[in-house]
Design a protein around this motif. Sequence first.
Motif, PDB file in Angstrom:
ATOM      1  N   LEU A  64      40.269  50.672  -9.149  1.00  0.00           N
ATOM      2  CA  LEU A  64      38.920  51.234  -9.130  1.00  0.00           C
ATOM      3  C   LEU A  64      38.831  52.355  -8.105  1.00  0.00           C
ATOM      4  N   LEU A  65      39.429  52.156  -6.942  1.00  0.00           N
ATOM      5  CA  LEU A  65      39.427  53.207  -5.933  1.00  0.00           C
ATOM      6  C   LEU A  65      40.123  54.461  -6.440  1.00  0.00           C
ATOM      7  N   GLU A  66      41.189  54.257  -7.210  1.00  0.00           N
ATOM      8  CA  GLU A  66      41.916  55.406  -7.766  1.00  0.00           C
ATOM      9  C   GLU A  66      41.047  56.166  -8.764  1.00  0.00           C
ATOM     10  N   ARG A  67      40.306  55.423  -9.579  1.00  0.00           N
ATOM     11  CA  ARG A  67      39.420  56.073 -10.549  1.00  0.00           C
ATOM     12  C   ARG A  67      38.347  56.894  -9.840  1.00  0.00           C
ATOM     13  N   LEU A  68      37.738  56.305  -8.815  1.00  0.00           N
ATOM     14  CA  LEU A  68      36.697  57.022  -8.089  1.00  0.00           C
ATOM     15  C   LEU A  68      37.279  58.136  -7.242  1.00  0.00           C
ATOM     16  N   GLY A  69      38.455  57.896  -6.673  1.00  0.00           N
ATOM     17  CA  GLY A  69      39.093  58.917  -5.849  1.00  0.00           C
ATOM     18  C   GLY A  69      39.427  60.165  -6.624  1.00  0.00           C
ATOM     19  N   GLY A  70      39.719  60.017  -7.916  1.00  0.00           N
ATOM     20  CA  GLY A  70      40.036  61.166  -8.743  1.00  0.00           C
ATOM     21  C   GLY A  70      38.861  62.105  -8.948  1.00  0.00           C
ATOM     22  N   ARG A  71      37.667  61.652  -8.620  1.00  0.00           N
ATOM     23  CA  ARG A  71      36.488  62.501  -8.783  1.00  0.00           C
ATOM     24  C   ARG A  71      36.287  63.436  -7.589  1.00  0.00           C
ATOM     25  N   GLY A  72      36.988  63.150  -6.474  1.00  0.00           N
ATOM     26  CA  GLY A  72      36.809  63.959  -5.280  1.00  0.00           C
ATOM     27  C   GLY A  72      35.486  63.658  -4.599  1.00  0.00           C
ATOM     28  N   GLU A  73      35.286  64.243  -3.420  1.00  0.00           N
ATOM     29  CA  GLU A  73      34.071  63.969  -2.652  1.00  0.00           C
ATOM     30  C   GLU A  73      32.818  64.406  -3.397  1.00  0.00           C
ATOM     31  N   HIS A  74      32.866  65.577  -4.056  1.00  0.00           N
ATOM     32  CA  HIS A  74      31.687  66.054  -4.766  1.00  0.00           C
ATOM     33  C   HIS A  74      31.377  65.157  -5.962  1.00  0.00           C
ATOM     34  N   GLY A  75      32.425  64.677  -6.618  1.00  0.00           N
ATOM     35  CA  GLY A  75      32.217  63.785  -7.745  1.00  0.00           C
ATOM     36  C   GLY A  75      31.654  62.447  -7.312  1.00  0.00           C
ATOM     37  N   LEU A  76      32.112  61.957  -6.166  1.00  0.00           N
ATOM     38  CA  LEU A  76      31.584  60.703  -5.638  1.00  0.00           C
ATOM     39  C   LEU A  76      30.128  60.890  -5.214  1.00  0.00           C
ATOM     40  N   ALA A  77      29.826  62.036  -4.618  1.00  0.00           N
ATOM     41  CA  ALA A  77      28.438  62.321  -4.248  1.00  0.00           C
ATOM     42  C   ALA A  77      27.549  62.362  -5.484  1.00  0.00           C
ATOM     43  N   ALA A  78      28.040  62.972  -6.562  1.00  0.00           N
ATOM     44  CA  ALA A  78      27.268  63.033  -7.810  1.00  0.00           C
ATOM     45  C   ALA A  78      27.036  61.632  -8.368  1.00  0.00           C
ATOM     46  N   PHE A  79      28.023  60.758  -8.194  1.00  0.00           N
ATOM     47  CA  PHE A  79      27.896  59.362  -8.623  1.00  0.00           C
ATOM     48  C   PHE A  79      26.754  58.688  -7.857  1.00  0.00           C
ATOM     49  N   PHE A  80      26.708  58.896  -6.547  1.00  0.00           N
ATOM     50  CA  PHE A  80      25.631  58.317  -5.739  1.00  0.00           C
ATOM     51  C   PHE A  80      24.278  58.897  -6.141  1.00  0.00           C
ATOM     52  N   VAL A  81      24.227  60.208  -6.329  1.00  0.00           N
ATOM     53  CA  VAL A  81      22.968  60.863  -6.686  1.00  0.00           C
ATOM     54  C   VAL A  81      22.426  60.315  -8.008  1.00  0.00           C
ATOM     55  N   ALA A  82      23.314  60.096  -8.975  1.00  0.00           N
ATOM     56  CA  ALA A  82      22.872  59.571 -10.269  1.00  0.00           C
ATOM     57  C   ALA A  82      22.260  58.187 -10.117  1.00  0.00           C
TER      58      ALA A  82
END
Length: 315
Positions: free
Chosen positions: A100-118
């Motif tokens: 799971l960490l690998e899946r989320l890590g592949g999104r990068g910091e901006h992708g993780l931020a977008a995940f939180f924003v959603a």
Amino acid sequence: MSRVRTVLGDVAPAELGVCDAHDHLFFAAPALAGQELDDPAAARAELESFAALGGGALAQWTPFGLGRRAAALPAVSRAAGVHVIAATGMHQAAHYDPALLERLGGRGEHGLAAFFVAELTEGLLDGDDPDGPRGTAKAGMIKVAGMFHGLDAHTRRVMTAAAEAHHATGAPIGVHHEMGTAAVDVLGLLHGELGVPAASILLGHLNRFPDPGIHRELAASGAFLAFDGPSRAHHATDWRLLECLEELAAAGHTGQLLLGGDTTSAAGRASTGGGPGVPFLLRVLRPRIASALGEEAAEAIFTGNPARAFAADWR
């Protein structure tokens, strides 16, 4: 206009009432196998016990991936008549499956931020699949976690994403400090480097590291100081809780203090386990604080301060 985002919708800060500023209705972690908080009926019973003592709101700091049961939160909140603030964000890397960490890590910091924003603006994921279905209940805060006396790469990445999500939405950020440590480092990163206003940062578990000097240093920034998990048998510092609160109040920081139960196991519930659970805050701790600090201070810690800590000008 500042509002508090609950799982049943946004409310005026004054509507929260008496608040448990850090707890868990649902929580599951490998380290507590067999003690998962995963029963909606038990969660409702705990909330109802809290409400019977005058409780009006509870902030569930369970972040993504730790069994937060987001789909069950609205019904539990509605049935008990208690406002519930849910969290997006992530805990320490050790709490997650590496895949799971690998899946989320592949999104990068901006992708993780977008995940939180959603999760803050569209709705919380119903399960622990980052690409799974999303419900209508929204997160009202971001949960992150430091490490023991330091910050690792995972922590820095998550906190950087959390700061970006804060700047996009206004959401407050709650921080787990391992045994109460590394709070100065966390504040330096979130506030100093990443520009999150101190008043939007809730520094948790400070009761586990009862250093008055560090507490005053943190309070001087303007951040909220959360003392959570009182009377849990494995915390040898619990007996110093009132002393810590008294010293901060004497230094003029009463308006930044928060209290929470931080119930993380089924056995720790008062209504269905061995306690002390959520009701302990109002049944035992609030009267002691009122006696030691005065009723005005108790009212600030349990009502006024949470109303400001969880409010945001949502964007």
